[in-house]
Design an enzyme around this catalytic site. Structure first.
Site, short mmCIF file in Angstrom:
data_model
loop_
_atom_site.label_atom_id
_atom_site.label_comp_id
_atom_site.label_asym_id
_atom_site.label_seq_id
_atom_site.Cartn_x
_atom_site.Cartn_y
_atom_site.Cartn_z
N LYS A 281 46.07 45.89 33.44
CA LYS A 281 47.47 45.94 33.87
C LYS A 281 47.86 47.37 34.23
O LYS A 281 47.19 48.33 33.83
CB LYS A 281 48.38 45.46 32.72
CG LYS A 281 48.29 43.97 32.39
CD LYS A 281 49.23 43.63 31.23
CE LYS A 281 49.11 42.18 30.79
NZ LYS A 281 49.63 41.21 31.75
N ARG A 355 45.51 31.45 27.86
CA ARG A 355 45.13 30.03 27.97
C ARG A 355 43.73 29.78 27.40
O ARG A 355 43.46 28.70 26.89
CB ARG A 355 45.23 29.60 29.44
CG ARG A 355 44.36 30.40 30.37
CD ARG A 355 44.76 30.25 31.83
NE ARG A 355 45.97 31.02 32.16
CZ ARG A 355 46.55 31.03 33.34
NH1 ARG A 355 46.06 30.29 34.33
NH2 ARG A 355 47.63 31.76 33.56
#
Ligand code: BES
Ligand code: MN
Ligand code: ZN
Length: 501
Positions: A281, A355
């Protein structure tokens, strides 16, 4: 903080209340209509009517009117809170009014009298609960890293709640007990989320869970890397591989004293820091990523309250705790991970890690625990914030009745959410040429494709997924939530699984 509940005999009783402040939520600013305002205005020789008119106080929910009473009332200060709203007295309103009342106090105030009208015998427990919860939640501070003066806590010692003659003070006091237990759960969640990420690593999270289990008499299992390997949790372990902090799989169990009504699994995303991994990021994107374990913190806060409130369901809390870091040992783009379900996933973005961790926890719940219902809470996608803003969570469910129960609970607690569709056609973007699926899909509808990914691991279970990337964190003080970790989800789960009798 002490809570005292009293009923008044006549509206003029509020005039003699000894307190640092009397705060009155007001639905209609007409002094001629509101008997309490009428009594105060009489005592102040018409001054209240004049102040209401001069300050254009129309009881709007954003307005308040506050002044020193100069010895003419028992209380030093009087504050009217605008509270006009078409709804009656509901849990989240009273929680907000209490928070506004406390925010309006000078920092030295020790005793607050809150005058609540419109509370019936049947409303009393809810009112008591909301006052106690609101007071605890609004005075919360994460101050362990502050030095000197900034650490000063609220001086407030007692909240006296004046209720109409028809209200029940016993029910209100019992409600307050419940409110304190729930607020303690929410504050535990906030503490865990606010903590710095190097401290709140998977190992530490497991210690917190173990301590909690010991205190509350819960079952507790913590699995290390070897044990997770033996279970085949290749997706969860893949995410944690790049970090020097080893992942931990945490499982707490609460069993009610009598035969459980049903068995529920609560799964919380517990990425203790999300750097993005090799799909790293930006600084800005990484800034709040200590909060990526907010789902795990919420289910821990929830089970702590659920156990104390003797929830009728058997509750399993699962946290697949890992740190997502880039290193020579990280999982890579192009890797294919096989999870506990046997399904394979091609990694096309290591930042879509949540996830993967959740999916193995879901398989564990489906295959090992035989639960009837699975609810997961996860700071899963930035897309959920693009869709709904930063204060509303996205709810997905394969079961309308569970979705409705969650929506009803959220209206009561104020943990805002909105149901989103599980649109099958978006699953196309998760198709892989070499594995059963990819871990990330299109940018558009990103919170939906993330939910569709999770749905692959739920079997035929009743399931709800709450993407709480936005509301995990408050960007400024709002309502009963001080800036920082909001504690989102903990009260919602308690309301859902152990509503007031
Ligand atoms: N933890 C983030 C989601 C997030 C974003 C939470 C902002 C709170 C605030 C999650 O792991 C993530 O990085 N999601 C990606 C998914 C994408 C790579 C498919 C995202 O939202 O950009
Ligand atoms: Mn990520
Ligand atoms: Zn994440």
């Amino acid at each position: 903080m002490k809570f005292t509940f009293r009923t008044w005999e006549s509206p003029s009783q509020v005039l003699s209340e000894k307190a640092d402040a009397v705060v009155i939520p007001v639905l209609d600013a007409d002094v001629g209509v509101d008997p309490v305002l009428g009594a105060i205005d009489g005592q102040l020789s018409g001054y209240l009517r004049q102040a209401i008119s001069d300050e254009q106080f129309a009881a709007k929910a954003t307005q308040s009117l506050s002044f020193h009473t100069q010895g003419k009332l028992g209380a030093t200060r009087l504050t009217l809170l605008g509270a006009s709203k078409p709804t009656g007295v509901v849990q989240s309103d009273v929680k907000l009014w209490t928070a506004r009342a406390i925010r309006s106090l000078p920092s030295t105030a020790k005793v607050l009298t809150l005058c609540l009208r419109g509370v019936s015998a049947a409303d009393s427990a809810a009112a008591g609960q909301s006052v106690a919860a609101g007071a605890r939640l609004v005075t919360y501070q994460f101050d362990k890293y502050m030095s000197g003066d900034r650490k000063k806590r609220s001086a407030l010692e007692e909240v006296i709640v004046l209720l109409p003659p028809e209200a029940s003070t016993e029910a209100a006091a019992a409600g307050a007990q419940r409110g304190q237990i729930i607020a303690d759960g929410v504050c535990l969640t906030r503490d865990l989320v606010n903590e710095q990420p190097t401290e709140m690593c998977p190992r530490r999270l497991a210690e917190v869970a173990t301590d909690l289990a010991q205190r509350l008499g819960l079952g507790c299992t913590v699995l290390g890397v070897k044990e997770c390997e033996a279970l085949g949790m290749g997706m969860f372990l893949g995410v944690g591989r790049g970090s020097v902090e080893e992942p931990r799989f945490i499982h707490l169990t609460y069993k009610p004293a009598t035969t459980p009504r049903k068995k529920v699994a609560l799964i919380g995303k517990s990425v203790t820091f999300d750097s993005g991994g090799l799909s790293i990021k930006t600084t800005e994107g990484m800034l709040w990523m200590k909060m990526d374990m907010g789902g795990g913190a919420a289910v821990l806060g929830a089970i702590s309250a659920l156990a104390q409130l003797q929830c009728p369901d058997e509750v399993h809390v699962l946290l697949a705790a890992a740190e997502n870091m880039p290193s020579g040992n990280s999982y890579k783009l192009g890797d294919v991970l096989r999870g506990m379900s046997g399904k394979t996933v091609e990694i096309n973005n290591t930042d879509a890690e949540g996830r993967l961790t959740l999916a193995d926890a879901m398989t564990y719940a489906v295959d090992k625990l035989g639960v009837d219902e699975i609810i997961d809470l996860a700071t899963l996608t930035g897309s959920s914030m693009v869709a709904l803003g930063s204060t509303t969570a996205a709810l997905f469910s394969n079961n309308d009745s569970l979705a409705t129960r969650i929506i009803d609970a959220s209206t009561k607690t104020g943990d805002d959410l909105w149901r989103m569709p599980l649109r099958d056609r978006l699953f196309d973007s998760l198709k892989s040429d070499i594995a059963d699926m990819k871990n990330s899909g299109d940018r558009y509808g990103g919170s939906i494709s993330a939910a569709l990914f999770l749905r692959e691991f739920i079997g035929d279970k009743v399931w709800a997924h709450i993407d709480m990337a936005g509301p995990v964190h408050a960007e400024k003080d709002v309502g009963y939530t001080p800036k920082g970790a909001s504690g989102y989800g903990a009260a919602l789960l308690v309301e859902l699984l152990a509503p007031r009798q």
